[in-house]
Design a protein around this motif. Sequence first.
Motif, mmCIF file in Angstrom:
data_model
loop_
_atom_site.group_PDB
_atom_site.id
_atom_site.type_symbol
_atom_site.label_atom_id
_atom_site.label_comp_id
_atom_site.label_asym_id
_atom_site.label_seq_id
_atom_site.Cartn_x
_atom_site.Cartn_y
_atom_site.Cartn_z
ATOM 1 N N ILE A 85 -3.197 -1.723 -9.086
ATOM 2 C CA ILE A 85 -4.750 -1.201 -8.747
ATOM 3 C C ILE A 85 -4.630 0.381 -8.833
ATOM 4 O O ILE A 85 -4.077 1.050 -7.824
ATOM 5 C CB ILE A 85 -5.294 -1.849 -7.725
ATOM 6 N N TYR A 86 -5.556 1.031 -9.639
ATOM 7 C CA TYR A 86 -5.620 2.515 -9.661
ATOM 8 C C TYR A 86 -6.894 3.060 -9.422
ATOM 9 O O TYR A 86 -7.876 2.491 -9.626
ATOM 10 C CB TYR A 86 -5.007 3.114 -11.050
ATOM 11 N N ILE A 105 -0.441 -2.841 -4.646
ATOM 12 C CA ILE A 105 0.024 -3.451 -5.510
ATOM 13 C C ILE A 105 0.184 -4.866 -5.175
ATOM 14 O O ILE A 105 0.609 -5.067 -3.989
ATOM 15 C CB ILE A 105 1.547 -2.747 -5.919
ATOM 16 N N PHE A 106 -0.099 -5.825 -6.002
ATOM 17 C CA PHE A 106 0.041 -7.135 -6.059
ATOM 18 C C PHE A 106 1.073 -7.761 -6.690
ATOM 19 O O PHE A 106 1.095 -7.745 -7.758
ATOM 20 C CB PHE A 106 -1.164 -8.042 -6.112
ATOM 21 N N GLU A 107 2.143 -8.337 -6.037
ATOM 22 C CA GLU A 107 3.293 -9.064 -6.347
ATOM 23 C C GLU A 107 3.083 -10.476 -6.210
ATOM 24 O O GLU A 107 3.382 -11.121 -5.030
ATOM 25 C CB GLU A 107 4.488 -8.486 -6.055
ATOM 26 N N TYR A 157 0.824 -1.293 0.049
ATOM 27 C CA TYR A 157 0.073 0.142 0.055
ATOM 28 C C TYR A 157 0.824 1.345 0.055
ATOM 29 O O TYR A 157 1.224 1.557 0.960
ATOM 30 C CB TYR A 157 -0.909 0.096 1.168
ATOM 31 N N PRO A 158 1.111 1.912 -1.061
ATOM 32 C CA PRO A 158 1.973 2.958 -1.101
ATOM 33 C C PRO A 158 1.673 3.964 -0.279
ATOM 34 O O PRO A 158 2.681 4.721 0.089
ATOM 35 C CB PRO A 158 1.926 3.387 -2.644
ATOM 36 N N THR A 159 0.457 4.370 -0.001
ATOM 37 C CA THR A 159 0.135 5.638 0.826
ATOM 38 C C THR A 159 0.054 5.257 2.337
ATOM 39 O O THR A 159 -0.157 5.690 3.094
ATOM 40 C CB THR A 159 -1.306 6.170 0.573
ATOM 41 N N ALA A 160 0.438 3.735 2.400
ATOM 42 C CA ALA A 160 0.422 3.253 3.998
ATOM 43 C C ALA A 160 1.091 2.186 4.090
ATOM 44 O O ALA A 160 0.766 0.983 4.531
ATOM 45 C CB ALA A 160 -0.957 2.777 4.621
ATOM 46 N N PRO A 161 2.448 2.433 3.948
ATOM 47 C CA PRO A 161 3.330 1.260 3.745
ATOM 48 C C PRO A 161 3.605 0.175 5.072
ATOM 49 O O PRO A 161 3.853 -0.942 5.021
ATOM 50 C CB PRO A 161 4.760 1.964 3.511
#
Length: 372
Positions: free
Chosen positions: A313-314, A298-300, A226-230
């Motif tokens: 996911i945007y 982001i799912f990796e 979660y880029p906004t909540a690492p």
Amino acid sequence: MSTYPEHPIPFSINPLPPIQNSVIPLLSMQKRTKIALVVLLSTIVLLFTLWRNLNQTTTISHDLFALKNPKQINKITISPNNPKMPYLTLEKVDGKWLVRNESYSYPADTNSVNQLLFWAMPKLQVKCPVPDAAKENVIKDITLNGTKAIFSNGNNELHTVYVGYATPTQDATYMFFPGTERPCEITVPGFIGYLTPYFNTNIQLWRSVFLVDVSSQEITSLKVTYPTAPEQSFQITQKNNQLQLLNHQNQVLPANRSLIAGYLELSKSLAREAGEPAAINRKPQEVKSVIAQTPVAIFEYEFTTQPKKTILIYPMSVTEGETYSMETRDGKAKTVETTLFWARSNDESTLWTMQEIMLRNRLKTLSNFLQP
């Protein structure tokens, strides 16, 4: 005075004896019976001849077009008679269906393939042969605009049909079977409509709706960022049936095993909306503006037998979403916004539409797994 004899003079023509008089009606009855039998036999022969000639004229049985052995089929080729249009091939490889054309190869939508193979094709039924008045026009239309469908087992072609368009009533489909002398109107019992869409050659419509579709045992690692909540990001690893939960600093944390296993089971499949790519993909500038945003998640994925896969996911703005009205029981109209997202994988540049319902249980955070 003349003297006459006392006994009468015998009559010159003797009458028939009584027994001979009774034979006349008996002979007449037998003659009538023979005539009736001859007429009956002649009628039967005439009807049989007409029936045989009728069948020799059509030579089309009611189930001629039906696929008798769908389980043997592992390859379907669908090609338009128009050489300018693309063809495609559906092929079963290692138990999974793939769809291919000259340029691309994708996992196929198994449900769509099964509908064609096990629902439509075995039930095809001849409604009626095309009458002479329409025969020429229908043949011309199938020749110019029809589609050839070949059902094979490997390289062995088992069944072939030519598919045209809908009849004027749109409750049947014009089709032609090789070797017959005219097309037919074809139906599926219990289905009202025409079957032409089942034989389309648009590869996008045959593609699987799943961006990820594997067994949970094939997933060796799933990292959710979660880029906004690492601090809420996490990673699940699986090795020798042992599951581990890591935080964004790669530290192993104690966690509820059932919750982790359940999350992997949910994440083994991730579906987009069905159909062709959204219209935004034809507008490069708008695509750039979407992928320039910070992803929601982001799912990796890492697998045992497949290359790594990353799905981003945007957010989708409200104006791009779907708005529809629903009537409540008291008659008051309400407007409901369907939350949608853009999804993009690392192996192609297409933006796909994804509904919130598909993401709701996948957007778990680290804290969800730390609960007792």
